[in-house]
Design a protein around this motif. Structure first.
Motif, PDB file in Angstrom:
ATOM      1  N   ASP A 150      67.782-123.087  10.583  1.00 13.24           N
ATOM      2  CA  ASP A 150      69.084-123.027  11.172  1.00 13.24           C
ATOM      3  C   ASP A 150      70.132-122.183  10.574  1.00 13.24           C
ATOM      4  OD1 ASP A 150      69.150-124.581   8.765  1.00 13.24           O
ATOM      5  OD2 ASP A 150      70.106-126.246  10.003  1.00 13.24           O
ATOM      6  N   ARG A 151      69.436-121.097   9.985  1.00 11.30           N
ATOM      7  CA  ARG A 151      70.310-120.225   9.226  1.00 11.30           C
ATOM      8  C   ARG A 151      69.674-118.594   9.462  1.00 11.30           C
ATOM      9  NH1 ARG A 151      68.240-118.361   4.543  1.00 11.30           N
ATOM     10  NH2 ARG A 151      66.801-119.716   3.648  1.00 11.30           N
ATOM     11  N   GLU A 152      70.666-117.868   9.360  1.00 15.08           N
ATOM     12  CA  GLU A 152      70.346-116.372   9.562  1.00 15.08           C
ATOM     13  C   GLU A 152      69.337-115.701   8.363  1.00 15.08           C
ATOM     14  OE1 GLU A 152      72.559-112.833  11.374  1.00 15.08           O
ATOM     15  OE2 GLU A 152      73.015-112.889   9.309  1.00 15.08           O
ATOM     16  N   ILE A 153      68.072-115.459   8.802  1.00 19.16           N
ATOM     17  CA  ILE A 153      67.300-114.673   7.548  1.00 19.16           C
ATOM     18  C   ILE A 153      67.140-113.473   7.760  1.00 19.16           C
ATOM     19  CG2 ILE A 153      66.164-116.986   6.795  1.00 19.16           C
ATOM     20  CD1 ILE A 153      64.067-116.397   8.480  1.00 19.16           C
ATOM     21  N   GLY A 154      66.641-112.681   6.525  1.00 20.37           N
ATOM     22  CA  GLY A 154      66.361-111.265   6.631  1.00 20.37           C
ATOM     23  C   GLY A 154      67.035-110.411   5.909  1.00 20.37           C
ATOM     24  N   PRO A 155      67.055-109.129   5.882  1.00 18.81           N
ATOM     25  CA  PRO A 155      66.283-108.307   6.591  1.00 18.81           C
ATOM     26  C   PRO A 155      64.716-108.260   6.066  1.00 18.81           C
ATOM     27  CG  PRO A 155      67.661-106.859   5.314  1.00 18.81           C
ATOM     28  CD  PRO A 155      68.123-108.312   5.037  1.00 18.81           C
ATOM     29  N   PHE A 156      63.800-107.866   7.069  1.00 20.67           N
ATOM     30  CA  PHE A 156      62.310-107.910   6.459  1.00 20.67           C
ATOM     31  C   PHE A 156      61.739-106.452   6.566  1.00 20.67           C
ATOM     32  CE2 PHE A 156      63.562-111.683   8.955  1.00 20.67           C
ATOM     33  CZ  PHE A 156      63.201-112.868   8.078  1.00 20.67           C
ATOM     34  N   GLU A 157      60.670-106.601   5.606  1.00 17.06           N
ATOM     35  CA  GLU A 157      59.698-105.362   5.806  1.00 17.06           C
ATOM     36  C   GLU A 157      58.198-105.869   6.364  1.00 17.06           C
ATOM     37  OE1 GLU A 157      59.522-103.023   2.287  1.00 17.06           O
ATOM     38  OE2 GLU A 157      62.000-102.793   2.260  1.00 17.06           O
ATOM     39  N   VAL A 158      57.686-105.201   7.327  1.00 22.48           N
ATOM     40  CA  VAL A 158      56.410-105.457   7.815  1.00 22.48           C
ATOM     41  C   VAL A 158      55.479-104.467   7.488  1.00 22.48           C
ATOM     42  CG1 VAL A 158      55.111-105.944   9.804  1.00 22.48           C
ATOM     43  CG2 VAL A 158      57.310-106.822   9.741  1.00 22.48           C
ATOM     44  N   GLN A 194      68.086-108.539  10.360  1.00 27.97           N
ATOM     45  CA  GLN A 194      68.045-109.913  10.158  1.00 27.97           C
ATOM     46  C   GLN A 194      67.846-110.867  11.695  1.00 27.97           C
ATOM     47  OE1 GLN A 194      72.215-110.299   8.392  1.00 27.97           O
ATOM     48  NE2 GLN A 194      71.205-111.094   6.439  1.00 27.97           N
ATOM     49  N   VAL A 195      67.429-111.977  11.532  1.00 29.04           N
ATOM     50  CA  VAL A 195      67.177-112.625  12.834  1.00 29.04           C
ATOM     51  C   VAL A 195      67.753-113.743  12.604  1.00 29.04           C
ATOM     52  CG1 VAL A 195      65.292-113.785  13.989  1.00 29.04           C
ATOM     53  CG2 VAL A 195      64.753-111.652  12.766  1.00 29.04           C
ATOM     54  N   GLU A 196      68.756-114.008  14.012  1.00 26.09           N
ATOM     55  CA  GLU A 196      69.687-115.232  13.960  1.00 26.09           C
ATOM     56  C   GLU A 196      68.865-116.391  13.636  1.00 26.09           C
ATOM     57  OE1 GLU A 196      71.652-114.943  17.379  1.00 26.09           O
ATOM     58  OE2 GLU A 196      69.973-115.439  18.764  1.00 26.09           O
ATOM     59  N   ALA A 197      69.596-117.510  13.405  1.00 24.34           N
ATOM     60  CA  ALA A 197      69.115-118.826  13.294  1.00 24.34           C
ATOM     61  C   ALA A 197      68.400-119.251  14.711  1.00 24.34           C
ATOM     62  CB  ALA A 197      70.214-120.019  13.109  1.00 24.34           C
ATOM     63  N   LEU A 198      67.213-119.813  14.364  1.00 23.63           N
ATOM     64  CA  LEU A 198      66.106-120.069  15.525  1.00 23.63           C
ATOM     65  C   LEU A 198      66.114-119.171  16.821  1.00 23.63           C
ATOM     66  CD1 LEU A 198      68.005-123.786  15.952  1.00 23.63           C
ATOM     67  CD2 LEU A 198      65.880-123.090  14.666  1.00 23.63           C
TER      68      LEU A 198
END
Length: 214
Positions: A131-139, A164-168
């Motif tokens: 339930d929180r924003e996470i990221g950014p990411f590297e794939v 970044q990907v928003e919560a849920l």
């Protein structure tokens, strides 16, 4: 046995599963109205009850009870062969604690035809399960310390930046790949790295593809 009910914990619903699926609706109604007595013999008699639990919580509520292993409790009433009533309520029945991953990486689409030395796109979905924003990411494709040449490699930049990907929430990724060997090959080591938290997540399970001669 007069009654054996399962009282589910909060955020669960319970349904009793019965082996009467081959009875007609009318027969089932009669059986429900005129319940045959459930007799359990003395000296080790057994009668089985089966309950199906389903989560009734939405995503945000489910996160709050994450890790809880309380399932519910049984309420049992009966009569002896002389008609004397008895009642028992069990303590809370515990199950295996569940832990939800922060992210989930899934394969959405694999091309039906993959040719040797021809770029192709693997469609993936990255879901934020907290339930929180996470990221950014590297794939990227991790090498796992192996010096064996890969049969399937990334075509172009060796890592893809994902915002970044928003919560849920979730986002779709298009990973550009290229195969260097024909036949049945594996795409392995697709890994997500959180650039902010500086941590890697568990790689996507290996995916088998068939590579045709060009």
């Amino acid at each position: 046995m007069d009654q054996v009910d399962f009282e589910p914990a909060q955020n669960y619903t319970s349904a009793t599963l019965k082996g009467d699926g081959h009875h007609s609706e009318r027969e089932s109604l009669i059986r429900e109205t005129f319940k045959p007595p459930i007799l359990i013999r003395s000296g080790g008699g057994i009668y089985n009850y089966l309950y199906q639990l389903k989560s009734s919580a939405d995503n945000s509520a489910q996160l709050k009870v994450e890790g809880s292993n309380v399932l519910g409790k049984l309420q049992i009433t009966w009569r002896t062969n002389l008609g004397e009533p008895g009642r028992l309520q069990t303590q809370q029945i515990l199950g295996t604690p569940t832990t939800k991953k922060e992210i989930e990486l899934q394969v959405v689409e694999v091309p039906s035809i993959i040719n040797l030395q021809r770029p192709f796109v693997l469609k993936l979905s990255l879901t934020n399960q907290i339930d929180r924003e996470i990221g950014p990411f590297e794939v990227s494709l991790s090498d796992n310390g192996s010096y064996v040449e890969r049969a399937v490699m990334i075509n172009g930049l060796q890592s893809m930046v994902v915002p970044q990907v928003e919560a849920l929430g979730s986002t779709e990724l298009h990973l550009n790949l290229i195969a260097t060997k024909t036949g049945i090959q594996r795409i392995s080591g697709i890994t997500v790295f959180d650039s902010k938290e500086m941590k890697s997540y568990e790689p996507l399970p290996d995916l088998e593809i068939f590579v045709n001669m060009d």
